[in-house]
Design an enzyme around this catalytic site. Structure first.
Site, mmCIF file in Angstrom:
data_model
loop_
_atom_site.group_PDB
_atom_site.id
_atom_site.type_symbol
_atom_site.label_atom_id
_atom_site.label_comp_id
_atom_site.label_asym_id
_atom_site.label_seq_id
_atom_site.Cartn_x
_atom_site.Cartn_y
_atom_site.Cartn_z
ATOM 1 N N ASN A 47 0.834 -1.199 0.000
ATOM 2 C CA ASN A 47 0.000 0.000 0.000
ATOM 3 C C ASN A 47 0.873 1.256 0.000
ATOM 4 O O ASN A 47 1.960 1.286 0.570
ATOM 5 C CB ASN A 47 -1.022 0.001 1.147
ATOM 6 N N VAL A 48 0.394 2.266 -0.701
ATOM 7 C CA VAL A 48 1.100 3.546 -0.827
ATOM 8 C C VAL A 48 0.084 4.634 -0.490
ATOM 9 O O VAL A 48 -0.816 4.932 -1.284
ATOM 10 C CB VAL A 48 1.656 3.740 -2.258
ATOM 11 N N GLU A 49 0.217 5.181 0.716
ATOM 12 C CA GLU A 49 -0.773 6.152 1.190
ATOM 13 C C GLU A 49 -0.474 7.554 0.675
ATOM 14 O O GLU A 49 0.582 7.803 0.070
ATOM 15 C CB GLU A 49 -0.823 6.121 2.725
ATOM 16 N N CYS A 72 -4.131 0.902 -2.513
ATOM 17 C CA CYS A 72 -4.061 -0.359 -1.774
ATOM 18 C C CYS A 72 -2.971 -1.244 -2.384
ATOM 19 O O CYS A 72 -2.620 -1.109 -3.559
ATOM 20 C CB CYS A 72 -5.386 -1.098 -1.841
ATOM 21 N N GLU A 119 -3.144 -4.194 -3.376
ATOM 22 C CA GLU A 119 -3.635 -4.990 -4.507
ATOM 23 C C GLU A 119 -3.625 -4.181 -5.798
ATOM 24 O O GLU A 119 -3.368 -4.727 -6.878
ATOM 25 C CB GLU A 119 -5.064 -5.489 -4.241
ATOM 26 N N CYS A 147 -10.155 -5.331 0.380
ATOM 27 C CA CYS A 147 -11.277 -4.398 0.488
ATOM 28 C C CYS A 147 -12.174 -4.541 -0.744
ATOM 29 O O CYS A 147 -11.793 -5.147 -1.748
ATOM 30 C CB CYS A 147 -10.776 -2.967 0.655
ATOM 31 N N CYS A 192 -10.800 -3.450 -4.107
ATOM 32 C CA CYS A 192 -9.733 -4.336 -4.585
ATOM 33 C C CYS A 192 -10.280 -5.671 -5.069
ATOM 34 O O CYS A 192 -9.677 -6.305 -5.944
ATOM 35 C CB CYS A 192 -8.682 -4.526 -3.500
HETATM 36 N N1 THU Z 1 -5.382 -1.486 2.484
HETATM 37 C C1 THU Z 1 -4.844 -2.242 1.474
HETATM 38 O O1 THU Z 1 -3.707 -1.996 1.029
HETATM 39 N N2 THU Z 1 -5.576 -3.278 0.958
HETATM 40 C C2 THU Z 1 -6.805 -3.658 1.444
HETATM 41 O O2 THU Z 1 -7.442 -4.520 0.860
HETATM 42 C C3 THU Z 1 -7.316 -3.046 2.681
HETATM 43 C C4 THU Z 1 -6.705 -1.715 3.008
HETATM 44 C C5 THU Z 1 -4.593 -0.377 3.026
HETATM 45 C C6 THU Z 1 -5.114 0.976 2.634
HETATM 46 C C7 THU Z 1 -4.570 1.833 3.755
HETATM 47 O O3 THU Z 1 -3.273 2.260 3.403
HETATM 48 C C8 THU Z 1 -4.459 0.905 4.945
HETATM 49 O O4 THU Z 1 -4.601 -0.410 4.429
HETATM 50 C C9 THU Z 1 -5.508 1.129 6.013
HETATM 51 O O5 THU Z 1 -6.780 1.119 5.479
#
Ligand code: THU
Length: 182
Positions: free
Chosen positions: A48-50, A59, A61, A92, A95
């Site tokens: 994940n890259v916020e 996300c 994925e 999620c 995704c």
């Molecule tokens: N996140 C994912 O990378 N994949 C998912 O399927 C669920 C959520 C990440 C997004 C965010 O950076 C962190 O988890 C918290 O929600």
């Protein structure tokens, strides 16, 4: 990973866990790693890259799917998504749709008590067939590309015919100017 028919979940989950270290999650403090194996035996990964503008977060994925195409494209066979402790988490909702596009209902997804199928996680999906019903054909395979597909980057070639990817498999079936298998 290697073998095309059996999924080595332990290896897939540890590849996903390795990606946790590359995660950029300064806002949530919730790193996520993902790893998938393609039907031709390649492994692709993501984390994940916020973003400070929260809704723009990628996300793990979605990054994985970007890497899939950056590495030549293809179909996903199995995927593992893990949290900061290496435990499988359910993708999620967004995704699930993104993964469905590239693995379909038979895509296997690591769960806490064994693999789920995408059909279980995303029942009654909206898919390419729905758009095709307009009467305009939808082409999602390699034939969508204008010319011959570009070769895979070094170290990411697709397996040739008859190759399993197992050690000792050599270069059997290899063709250096073969395009990616999608
Ligand atoms: N996140 C994912 O990378 N994949 C998912 O399927 C669920 C959520 C990440 C997004 C965010 O950076 C962190 O988890 C918290 O929600």
């Amino acid at each position: 990973m290697g073998h095309v028919h059996t999924i080595d979940w332990e290896t897939l989950q540890s590849s996903a866990f390795e990606m946790v270290r590359r995660s950029y999650a300064p806002y949530s403090g919730y790193p996520v790693g993902a790893a998938a194996v393609t039907i031709d035996g390649r492994t692709v990964t993501g984390c994940n890259v916020e973003n400070v503008s929260s809704g723009l977060t990628l996300c793990a994925e979605t990054v994985l799917v970007g890497n899939l195409f950056a590495l030549g494209g293809g179909r996903l066979r199995a995927v593992a998504v893990v949290d900061g402790a290496g435990r499988p988490i359910a993708p999620c909702g967004r995704c699930r749709q993104v993964l469905y596009e590239h693995g379909g209902p038979d895509l296997l997804v690591a769960g806490p008590d064994g693999p789920w199928t995408m059909a279980t996680l995303l029942p009654h999906p909206f898919g390419p067939d729905d758009l095709a019903r307009r009467g305009r054909p939808v082409t999602t395979g390699p034939e969508r590309l204008p010319g011959p597909p570009a070769g895979l980057p070094e170290g990411h070639r697709a397996l040739g015919a008859g190759e399993t990817g197992e050690p000792g498999d050599g270069d059997r079936g290899r063709s250096d100017d073969a395009g990616p298998v999608r």
